[in-house]
Design a protein around this motif. Structure first.
Motif, PDB file in Angstrom:
ATOM      1  N   PHE A 188      -2.238 -25.211  23.341  1.00  0.00           N
ATOM      2  CA  PHE A 188      -2.015 -23.768  23.484  1.00  0.00           C
ATOM      3  C   PHE A 188      -0.603 -23.488  23.987  1.00  0.00           C
ATOM      4  O   PHE A 188       0.111 -22.627  23.448  1.00  0.00           O
ATOM      5  CB  PHE A 188      -3.038 -23.174  24.446  1.00  0.00           C
ATOM      6  N   LEU A 189      -0.171 -24.216  25.009  1.00  0.00           N
ATOM      7  CA  LEU A 189       1.158 -23.994  25.568  1.00  0.00           C
ATOM      8  C   LEU A 189       2.251 -24.374  24.570  1.00  0.00           C
ATOM      9  O   LEU A 189       3.288 -23.700  24.484  1.00  0.00           O
ATOM     10  CB  LEU A 189       1.322 -24.795  26.857  1.00  0.00           C
ATOM     11  N   MET A 190       2.028 -25.448  23.818  1.00  0.00           N
ATOM     12  CA  MET A 190       3.013 -25.841  22.814  1.00  0.00           C
ATOM     13  C   MET A 190       3.150 -24.772  21.742  1.00  0.00           C
ATOM     14  O   MET A 190       4.257 -24.527  21.236  1.00  0.00           O
ATOM     15  CB  MET A 190       2.637 -27.183  22.203  1.00  0.00           C
ATOM     16  N   ARG A 191       2.051 -24.137  21.368  1.00  0.00           N
ATOM     17  CA  ARG A 191       2.125 -23.044  20.392  1.00  0.00           C
ATOM     18  C   ARG A 191       2.956 -21.885  20.945  1.00  0.00           C
ATOM     19  O   ARG A 191       3.738 -21.261  20.218  1.00  0.00           O
ATOM     20  CB  ARG A 191       0.725 -22.557  20.030  1.00  0.00           C
ATOM     21  N   VAL A 192       2.782 -21.583  22.220  1.00  0.00           N
ATOM     22  CA  VAL A 192       3.553 -20.501  22.842  1.00  0.00           C
ATOM     23  C   VAL A 192       5.046 -20.821  22.784  1.00  0.00           C
ATOM     24  O   VAL A 192       5.860 -19.989  22.364  1.00  0.00           O
ATOM     25  CB  VAL A 192       3.107 -20.282  24.303  1.00  0.00           C
ATOM     26  N   VAL A 193       5.402 -22.041  23.200  1.00  0.00           N
ATOM     27  CA  VAL A 193       6.816 -22.434  23.215  1.00  0.00           C
ATOM     28  C   VAL A 193       7.388 -22.458  21.801  1.00  0.00           C
ATOM     29  O   VAL A 193       8.477 -21.935  21.545  1.00  0.00           O
ATOM     30  CB  VAL A 193       6.986 -23.803  23.903  1.00  0.00           C
ATOM     31  N   ALA A 194       6.662 -23.070  20.867  1.00  0.00           N
ATOM     32  CA  ALA A 194       7.138 -23.163  19.482  1.00  0.00           C
ATOM     33  C   ALA A 194       7.296 -21.780  18.853  1.00  0.00           C
ATOM     34  O   ALA A 194       8.268 -21.524  18.127  1.00  0.00           O
ATOM     35  CB  ALA A 194       6.181 -24.013  18.650  1.00  0.00           C
ATOM     36  N   SER A 195       6.363 -20.881  19.134  1.00  0.00           N
ATOM     37  CA  SER A 195       6.442 -19.525  18.570  1.00  0.00           C
ATOM     38  C   SER A 195       7.672 -18.791  19.086  1.00  0.00           C
ATOM     39  O   SER A 195       8.333 -18.050  18.333  1.00  0.00           O
ATOM     40  CB  SER A 195       5.181 -18.742  18.911  1.00  0.00           C
ATOM     41  N   ARG A 196       8.000 -18.991  20.346  1.00  0.00           N
ATOM     42  CA  ARG A 196       9.187 -18.349  20.909  1.00  0.00           C
ATOM     43  C   ARG A 196      10.462 -18.915  20.284  1.00  0.00           C
ATOM     44  O   ARG A 196      11.416 -18.175  20.043  1.00  0.00           O
ATOM     45  CB  ARG A 196       9.205 -18.521  22.427  1.00  0.00           C
ATOM     46  N   ILE A 197      10.472 -20.222  20.052  1.00  0.00           N
ATOM     47  CA  ILE A 197      11.632 -20.849  19.409  1.00  0.00           C
ATOM     48  C   ILE A 197      11.823 -20.282  17.997  1.00  0.00           C
ATOM     49  O   ILE A 197      12.929 -19.913  17.592  1.00  0.00           O
ATOM     50  CB  ILE A 197      11.458 -22.377  19.363  1.00  0.00           C
ATOM     51  N   LEU A 198      10.736 -20.215  17.240  1.00  0.00           N
ATOM     52  CA  LEU A 198      10.806 -19.679  15.886  1.00  0.00           C
ATOM     53  C   LEU A 198      11.239 -18.224  15.876  1.00  0.00           C
ATOM     54  O   LEU A 198      11.977 -17.789  14.979  1.00  0.00           O
ATOM     55  CB  LEU A 198       9.439 -19.830  15.206  1.00  0.00           C
ATOM     56  N   ALA A 199      10.808 -17.458  16.880  1.00  0.00           N
ATOM     57  CA  ALA A 199      11.173 -16.045  16.962  1.00  0.00           C
ATOM     58  C   ALA A 199      12.671 -15.859  17.181  1.00  0.00           C
ATOM     59  O   ALA A 199      13.216 -14.794  16.862  1.00  0.00           O
ATOM     60  CB  ALA A 199      10.390 -15.361  18.076  1.00  0.00           C
ATOM     61  N   ARG A 200      13.331 -16.887  17.703  1.00  0.00           N
ATOM     62  CA  ARG A 200      14.790 -16.842  17.895  1.00  0.00           C
ATOM     63  C   ARG A 200      15.526 -17.389  16.671  1.00  0.00           C
ATOM     64  O   ARG A 200      16.735 -17.634  16.729  1.00  0.00           O
ATOM     65  CB  ARG A 200      15.185 -17.663  19.133  1.00  0.00           C
ATOM     66  N   ASN A 201      14.784 -17.622  15.587  1.00  0.00           N
ATOM     67  CA  ASN A 201      15.346 -18.202  14.362  1.00  0.00           C
ATOM     68  C   ASN A 201      15.887 -19.611  14.592  1.00  0.00           C
ATOM     69  O   ASN A 201      16.867 -20.023  13.959  1.00  0.00           O
ATOM     70  CB  ASN A 201      16.440 -17.292  13.776  1.00  0.00           C
ATOM     71  N   GLU A 202      15.250 -20.332  15.493  1.00  0.00           N
ATOM     72  CA  GLU A 202      15.538 -21.743  15.722  1.00  0.00           C
ATOM     73  C   GLU A 202      14.358 -22.559  15.209  1.00  0.00           C
ATOM     74  O   GLU A 202      13.305 -22.006  14.850  1.00  0.00           O
ATOM     75  CB  GLU A 202      15.778 -22.005  17.209  1.00  0.00           C
ATOM     76  N   LYS A 203      14.531 -23.876  15.161  1.00  0.00           N
ATOM     77  CA  LYS A 203      13.500 -24.750  14.621  1.00  0.00           C
ATOM     78  C   LYS A 203      12.958 -25.676  15.714  1.00  0.00           C
ATOM     79  O   LYS A 203      13.724 -26.470  16.272  1.00  0.00           O
ATOM     80  CB  LYS A 203      14.071 -25.585  13.469  1.00  0.00           C
ATOM     81  N   PRO A 204      11.667 -25.596  16.027  1.00  0.00           N
ATOM     82  CA  PRO A 204      11.112 -26.478  17.047  1.00  0.00           C
ATOM     83  C   PRO A 204      10.959 -27.908  16.536  1.00  0.00           C
ATOM     84  O   PRO A 204      10.570 -28.139  15.390  1.00  0.00           O
ATOM     85  CB  PRO A 204       9.750 -25.855  17.357  1.00  0.00           C
ATOM     86  N   PHE A 205      11.306 -28.864  17.402  1.00  0.00           N
ATOM     87  CA  PHE A 205      11.078 -30.265  17.075  1.00  0.00           C
ATOM     88  C   PHE A 205      10.628 -30.980  18.333  1.00  0.00           C
ATOM     89  O   PHE A 205      10.680 -30.432  19.445  1.00  0.00           O
ATOM     90  CB  PHE A 205      12.330 -30.909  16.470  1.00  0.00           C
TER      91      PHE A 205
END
Length: 238
Positions: A188-205
């Motif tokens: 759940f927490l990883m989804r929150v972090v990844a979603s915020r990264i994507l919202a900044r037009n960055e790519k989570p890895f």
């Protein structure tokens, strides 16, 4: 061949530490033209400008016991394995998988998530020290966007951001109290972090030890796919 100034989005993940320290996180870099590392309070990651010039890293390794790992060790994350020069020794080396997501799957439940900051630093360091998700120092939480779940004041789980090479942002520091595992906090927490990264037009890895099949399966369920193999190496002075 020197890799200073890596800018190709398809290559920055080959050398994520160097790419981060010569790019968006250059303000946190210490060292010189031949080698850089994160300031110790942020973590032990380092890289040389020329991937074959491992000897250039020697000046970045301390002789004391103040780093996150209890030594003056440095951590390398490189596409190729490292051969230590005289005076340095490989403490450990491990094959990892590097995974990237272009979207995240929806969660199946919901938890009360809190943004974590300096006021939570002691609890975050204690949780990371106890659960050992990877190198975590007293200011690692300042590298970006940490979130957590608390219950009756106790920090049960957290996740956040670490290296930021090129257009990518790494998800790291993912850990859960042992008596709270199996509740779905990490995903759940990883989804929150990844979603915020994507919202900044960055790519989570992220990185995972290649032998950790359970973790890799979890990350795949969140929407991450294996990008490539990469090697993590810990160096220390002899």
């Amino acid at each position: 061949m020197a890799d200073a100034g890596l800018t190709d989005p398809d290559r920055v993940l080959d050398r994520p530490v160097w790419s981060a320290l010569t790019g968006r996180q250059s303000a946190l870099a210490i060292g010189g033209a031949k080698a850089l590392r994160f300031a110790r309070e942020y973590g032990p990651f380092a890289a040389s400008a020329d991937r074959s010039d491992v000897a250039a890293l020697a000046g970045l390794i301390g002789n004391d016991a103040v780093s996150a790992e209890g030594h003056g060790d440095i951590w390398l994350v490189e596409k190729d394995a490292v051969t230590p020069p005289p005076g340095l020794v490989v403490v450990r080396s491990a094959l990892c998988v590097q995974m990237v997501a272009t979207s995240v799957t929806p969660p199946t439940g919901s938890f009360d998530v809190q943004d974590l900051d300096d006021a939570d630093a002691a609890d975050m360091l204690a949780l990371a020290t106890f659960t050992a998700p990877g190198p975590f120092a007293e200011k690692t939480h300042r590298l970006g966007g940490f979130v957590g779940i608390r219950e009756n004041g106790r920090l049960l789980a957290m996740a956040g951001e670490r290296m930021k090479p090129g257009p990518f942002t790494e998800i790291s520091g993912v850990c859960t109290q042992p008596d709270c595992r199996g509740r779905g906090y990490a995903g759940f927490l990883m989804r929150v972090v990844a979603s915020r990264i994507l919202a900044r037009n960055e790519k989570p890895f992220l990185h995972s030890y290649a032998t950790n099949a359970a973790a890799i399966a979890l990350y795949q369920s969140l929407g991450f796919a294996v990008h490539q193999s990469i090697t993590a190496t810990v160096l220390r002075r002899v």
